[in-house]
Write a protein that holds these residues in place. Sequence first.
Motif, mmCIF file in Angstrom:
data_model
loop_
_atom_site.group_PDB
_atom_site.id
_atom_site.type_symbol
_atom_site.label_atom_id
_atom_site.label_comp_id
_atom_site.label_asym_id
_atom_site.label_seq_id
_atom_site.Cartn_x
_atom_site.Cartn_y
_atom_site.Cartn_z
ATOM 1 N N SER A 16 0.837 -1.208 0.000
ATOM 2 C CA SER A 16 0.000 0.000 0.000
ATOM 3 C C SER A 16 0.870 1.255 0.000
ATOM 4 C CB SER A 16 -0.914 0.023 1.226
ATOM 5 O OG SER A 16 -1.803 -1.073 1.231
ATOM 6 N N VAL A 63 -8.707 0.459 -11.125
ATOM 7 C CA VAL A 63 -8.327 0.690 -9.724
ATOM 8 C C VAL A 63 -9.499 0.560 -8.762
ATOM 9 C CG1 VAL A 63 -6.502 2.250 -10.499
ATOM 10 C CG2 VAL A 63 -8.680 3.198 -9.710
ATOM 11 N N GLY A 65 -12.052 -0.522 -6.205
ATOM 12 C CA GLY A 65 -11.946 -1.509 -5.141
ATOM 13 C C GLY A 65 -10.579 -1.582 -4.493
ATOM 14 N N ARG A 66 -9.596 -0.961 -5.104
ATOM 15 C CA ARG A 66 -8.225 -0.980 -4.552
ATOM 16 C C ARG A 66 -7.770 0.409 -4.124
ATOM 17 N NH1 ARG A 66 -4.028 -2.206 -7.705
ATOM 18 N NH2 ARG A 66 -5.006 -1.482 -9.637
ATOM 19 N N PHE A 67 -8.195 1.429 -4.849
ATOM 20 C CA PHE A 67 -7.788 2.806 -4.569
ATOM 21 C C PHE A 67 -8.959 3.581 -3.978
ATOM 22 C CE2 PHE A 67 -4.239 3.316 -8.012
ATOM 23 C CZ PHE A 67 -3.644 2.155 -7.565
ATOM 24 N N MET A 82 -3.762 3.820 -1.994
ATOM 25 C CA MET A 82 -3.600 2.742 -2.968
ATOM 26 C C MET A 82 -3.264 1.453 -2.238
ATOM 27 S SD MET A 82 -1.485 4.787 -5.931
ATOM 28 C CE MET A 82 -0.014 4.948 -4.931
ATOM 29 N N ASN A 83 -4.131 0.485 -2.342
ATOM 30 C CA ASN A 83 -3.941 -0.824 -1.714
ATOM 31 C C ASN A 83 -3.828 -1.901 -2.785
ATOM 32 O OD1 ASN A 83 -4.253 0.437 0.825
ATOM 33 N ND2 ASN A 83 -6.468 0.098 0.799
ATOM 34 N N SER A 84 -3.327 -3.042 -2.369
ATOM 35 C CA SER A 84 -3.189 -4.187 -3.277
ATOM 36 C C SER A 84 -2.524 -3.771 -4.582
ATOM 37 C CB SER A 84 -4.579 -4.796 -3.569
ATOM 38 O OG SER A 84 -5.215 -5.193 -2.379
ATOM 39 N N LEU A 85 -1.429 -3.080 -4.445
ATOM 40 C CA LEU A 85 -0.754 -2.551 -5.622
ATOM 41 C C LEU A 85 -0.203 -3.661 -6.506
ATOM 42 C CD1 LEU A 85 0.921 0.507 -3.941
ATOM 43 C CD2 LEU A 85 -0.510 0.601 -5.993
ATOM 44 N N LYS A 86 -0.225 -3.383 -7.801
ATOM 45 C CA LYS A 86 0.243 -4.318 -8.805
ATOM 46 C C LYS A 86 1.371 -3.671 -9.611
ATOM 47 C CE LYS A 86 -4.542 -5.892 -9.438
ATOM 48 N NZ LYS A 86 -5.641 -6.091 -10.428
ATOM 49 N N ASP A 89 0.541 -0.859 -11.847
ATOM 50 C CA ASP A 89 0.220 0.453 -11.270
ATOM 51 C C ASP A 89 1.425 1.392 -11.303
ATOM 52 O OD1 ASP A 89 -1.713 -1.257 -8.789
ATOM 53 O OD2 ASP A 89 -2.485 -0.156 -10.540
#
Length: 122
Positions: A16, A63, A65-67, A82-86, A89
């Motif tokens: 995150s 993004v 559901g994640r941001f 920002m969570n569950s970054l890929k 991203d």
Amino acid sequence: VQLQAFGGGLVQAGGSLRLSCAASERTFSSYHMGWFRQAPGKEREFVARVTWSGGTTYYADSVKGRFTISRDNAKNMVYLQMNSLKPEDTAVYYCAADLSSRAVVTGKPSYWGQGTLVTVSS
């Protein structure tokens, strides 16, 4: 409106990061705010928008559901959690402002800040 984004950095996939954007405008609360990003070799794309009151948000599908975008009008700040970054991203992230919400969502805001680099390692 002068905008300054900060908070970028290097993070591992799944991690995150919170970006911040400071605005130097006494009427900040009148502006709709957005975050955009530009990955290497790609065009700049819309990420998220929050309305002037903070009451309504809108996200790109990539993004959702994640941001989370939010703002603090008392501090002239807007944030992007920002969570569950890929790895996809990874980009330079920009904050932007406009009196028109549509202008922000369509990628044509009047004011842009300097970008902050986010790198997500796999």
